[in-house]
Design an enzyme around this catalytic site. Structure first.
Site, PDB file in Angstrom:
ATOM      1  N   HIS A  48       0.830  -1.212   0.000  1.00  0.00           N
ATOM      2  CA  HIS A  48       0.000   0.000   0.000  1.00  0.00           C
ATOM      3  C   HIS A  48       0.866   1.264   0.000  1.00  0.00           C
ATOM      4  CE1 HIS A  48      -2.923   2.984   1.298  1.00  0.00           C
ATOM      5  NE2 HIS A  48      -2.236   3.194   2.404  1.00  0.00           N
ATOM      6  N   HIS A  72       4.017   6.994   5.334  1.00  0.00           N
ATOM      7  CA  HIS A  72       2.807   7.672   5.822  1.00  0.00           C
ATOM      8  C   HIS A  72       2.018   6.897   6.871  1.00  0.00           C
ATOM      9  CE1 HIS A  72       0.335   5.398   2.824  1.00  0.00           C
ATOM     10  NE2 HIS A  72      -0.658   5.677   3.650  1.00  0.00           N
ATOM     11  N   GLU A  76       1.327   5.801  12.444  1.00  0.00           N
ATOM     12  CA  GLU A  76      -0.024   5.379  12.806  1.00  0.00           C
ATOM     13  C   GLU A  76      -0.101   3.890  13.142  1.00  0.00           C
ATOM     14  OE1 GLU A  76      -2.452   7.535  12.845  1.00  0.00           O
ATOM     15  OE2 GLU A  76      -4.290   6.347  12.855  1.00  0.00           O
ATOM     16  N   ASP A  77       0.558   3.076  12.368  1.00  0.00           N
ATOM     17  CA  ASP A  77       0.319   1.635  12.428  1.00  0.00           C
ATOM     18  C   ASP A  77       1.482   0.778  12.923  1.00  0.00           C
ATOM     19  OD1 ASP A  77      -2.231   2.061  11.500  1.00  0.00           O
ATOM     20  OD2 ASP A  77      -1.684   1.788   9.399  1.00  0.00           O
ATOM     21  N   ASP A 140      -3.003   8.000  -1.155  1.00  0.00           N
ATOM     22  CA  ASP A 140      -3.385   6.973  -0.190  1.00  0.00           C
ATOM     23  C   ASP A 140      -4.824   6.525  -0.461  1.00  0.00           C
ATOM     24  OD1 ASP A 140      -3.364   5.646   2.530  1.00  0.00           O
ATOM     25  OD2 ASP A 140      -4.803   7.244   2.988  1.00  0.00           O
ATOM     26  N   ASP A 261     -17.136  13.904 -27.356  1.00  0.00           N
ATOM     27  CA  ASP A 261     -15.793  13.765 -26.782  1.00  0.00           C
ATOM     28  C   ASP A 261     -15.596  12.426 -26.073  1.00  0.00           C
ATOM     29  OD1 ASP A 261     -17.403  14.267 -24.644  1.00  0.00           O
ATOM     30  OD2 ASP A 261     -16.024  15.662 -23.663  1.00  0.00           O
TER      31      ASP A 261
HETATM   32 MN    MN Z   1      -2.522   4.609   4.114  1.00  0.00          MN
END
Ligand code: MN
Length: 497
Positions: A48, A72, A76-77, A140, A261
């Site tokens: 990811h 990123h 957090e994780d 993300d 278009d």
């Molecule tokens: Mn993420």
């Protein structure tokens, strides 16, 4: 999963050695930190991070942004602290990672409306602090949407709805057409799967790019441009995104034959003057449809989009849109604000002359995104926070915009439905306060006239008029005007609700 070498290769302009070293370090660090973690899809979690980084590399972003994208979710994780990120990668990257992490903590309580405003509020504050936080958040979200099928249905719906309401408008406003189009199509798939399938089948049936007439137009144009000695970089076809095709179909009785278009032929040239010369070649060889020539170079679209569009009769009685633009316009249309970052504003010649601003403090690049600065200023002035502020911000920010002109030919951007009073306050508070009349396109007009794109607006002011009229509050459109009017009236003891 892309190796770091493969990742680095995705950029049009190679990274310097120093930049490569930074990204490689972030890659290894994040890979290590996420070791053993899995996504709902069963993939390694780190995939990811690489996918988000890939989107930003393709947009041409610098090593700070790309490194922060790789990192990123680390704070957090995983067990890694912000302090550690700061120590390893410096304060810019740590600041961005922190910003992205803050954004992912959304409050789920409250009504739908509260939830929406709360989310929006966070996005704006982050955007004002450092626009790169939002770019990472978009990348993300793009990958999360691409892998949404792994989640339970209820979650799919919630995330798709949030994406459509918050991330799509932001991508649009930042002019990142490429991400906006992809996000919209993914949301469409989950939020309205029946119509999605209908459009997918319809587009498949017509196979527009494989059609002979498109090939013929491209071939002819390449040949004629060469014959006329006009510089061009590329002539290619592009197919319309599903969601925008669906919307258009609804406006055209579901008749795909009327969508000119569905496939567009794009001519990419080096310089602005080449655009107009190329247009001449197009019209010399294919008859244009009357009233379908749009010059978004001299009058750009509200999100900054520039190109010349014309619609022509192609072979086999088919009708095709041709879009002509410079390479810089092309990159800006796909990557919006990120492209501004890379192109040196003083030389409009393309990628060759880029100056990369990676090493410098994250400055909001230039006046083209002056609205970010304005947002910040405005938030400060109004004390921020109030529901009214956020609600009106929603109107000012996401509504369709128009461009009007001052008598000097300066362009002023306003939301659709804006009046001359909104225009006056956009120029300056004092101009607003002192307005007594207005000329629109040379004719005296009412102060509550709804302005239209391209109007020439001339405000008549009275020097010693001090206060605006309270009635104006009934028709002004922008939060800025409303705010300023209320402020000065209150200050002078006039009661306002
Ligand atoms: Mn993420």
């Amino acid at each position: 999963m892309l190796s770091v070498e493969e990742l680095l290769k995705r950029r049009k302009i190679p990274y310097s050695d120093e930049q490569q070293a930074r990204i490689k370090k972030a890659y290894r660090f994040a890979q290590e930190a996420h070791q053993g973690q899995k996504r709902a899809s069963g993939d390694d979690y780190f995939l990811h991070c690489v996918e988000a980084a890939k989107t930003l590399v393709q947009m041409g972003l610098g090593s700070i942004t790309v490194s922060a994208a790789l990192l990123h979710d680390v704070y957090e994780d995983t067990e890694v602290s912000l302090e550690e990120i700061r120590k390893e990668f410096g304060k810019d990257i740590a600041f961005i990672v922190e910003g992205v992490s803050k954004l992912s903590k959304v409050q789920l309580k409250g009504s739908d409306d509260d939830y929406y405003l709360n989310n929006l509020q966070k996005m704006f504050l982050a955007m004002a602090a450092d626009i790169r936080v939002i770019l990472i958040k978009l990348a993300d979200r793009l990958h999360n949407m691409q892998t949404l099928s792994a989640l339970p249905r209820e979650k799919q719906q919630r995330i798709a709805k949030e994406t459509m309401e918050i991330f799509v408008p932001i991508a649009n406003r930042l002019g990142i057409g490429e991400i906006k189009g992809q996000l919209e199509d993914l949301c469409f798939k989950y939020l309205d799967s029946r119509n999605y399938q209908y459009v997918v089948d319809l587009r498949k049936k017509t196979h527009p790019l494989k059609e002979k007439y498109v090939e013929e137009v491209i071939k002819t144009l390449k040949k004629k441009l060469k014959e006329e000695d006009i510089d061009f970089l590329d002539v290619h076809g592009r197919v319309k995104h599903y969601y925008s095709l669906f919307n258009k179909l609804q406006r055209y009785d579901n008749d795909i034959e009327k969508i000119y278009d569905l496939v567009a032929v794009r001519i990419v040239v080096p310089k602005v003057v080449d655009c107009y010369e190329a247009l001449g070649v197009v019209h010399k060889n294919f008859r244009p449809l009357i009233g379908r020539i749009k010059d978004y170079i001299s009058l750009p679209k509200p999100n900054g989009y520039k190109s010349i569009h014309t619609t022509i009769f192609a072979p086999q009685g088919k009708i095709v849109e041709v879009q002509i633009r410079t390479e810089k316009m092309h990159d800006e249309a796909e990557y919006g604000i990120a492209a501004h970052w890379i192109y040196d504003q003083s030389k409009n010649t393309g990628w060759k002359d880029f100056i990369f601003r990676d090493k410098h403090k994250p400055k909001v690049p230039n006046e083209e995104i002056g609205w970010v600065k304005q947002l910040k200023e405005w938030h400060r002035q109004s004390g921020g926070g109030t529901d009214e502020f956020w609600k009106s911000l929603k109107i000012d920010f996401f509504q369709n915009h128009i461009f009007v002109f001052t008598p000097n030919g300066d362009v002023v951007e306003l939301p659709e439905g804006a009046t001359p009073i909104d225009f006056a306050y956009k120029i300056h508070s004092d101009v607003g306060h002192r307005t007594s009349g207005v000329k629109v396109n040379g004719k005296m007009s009412a102060l509550d006239t709804i302005l239209e794109n391209g109007d020439l607006v001339e405000v008549i002011t009275i020097k010693n008029k001090k206060l605006p009229s309270r009635d104006w509050l009934n028709f002004v459109k922008t939060a800025q005007a409303k705010d300023r009017i209320k402020h000065i009236l209150r200050k002078n003891g006039v009661e306002v609700v």
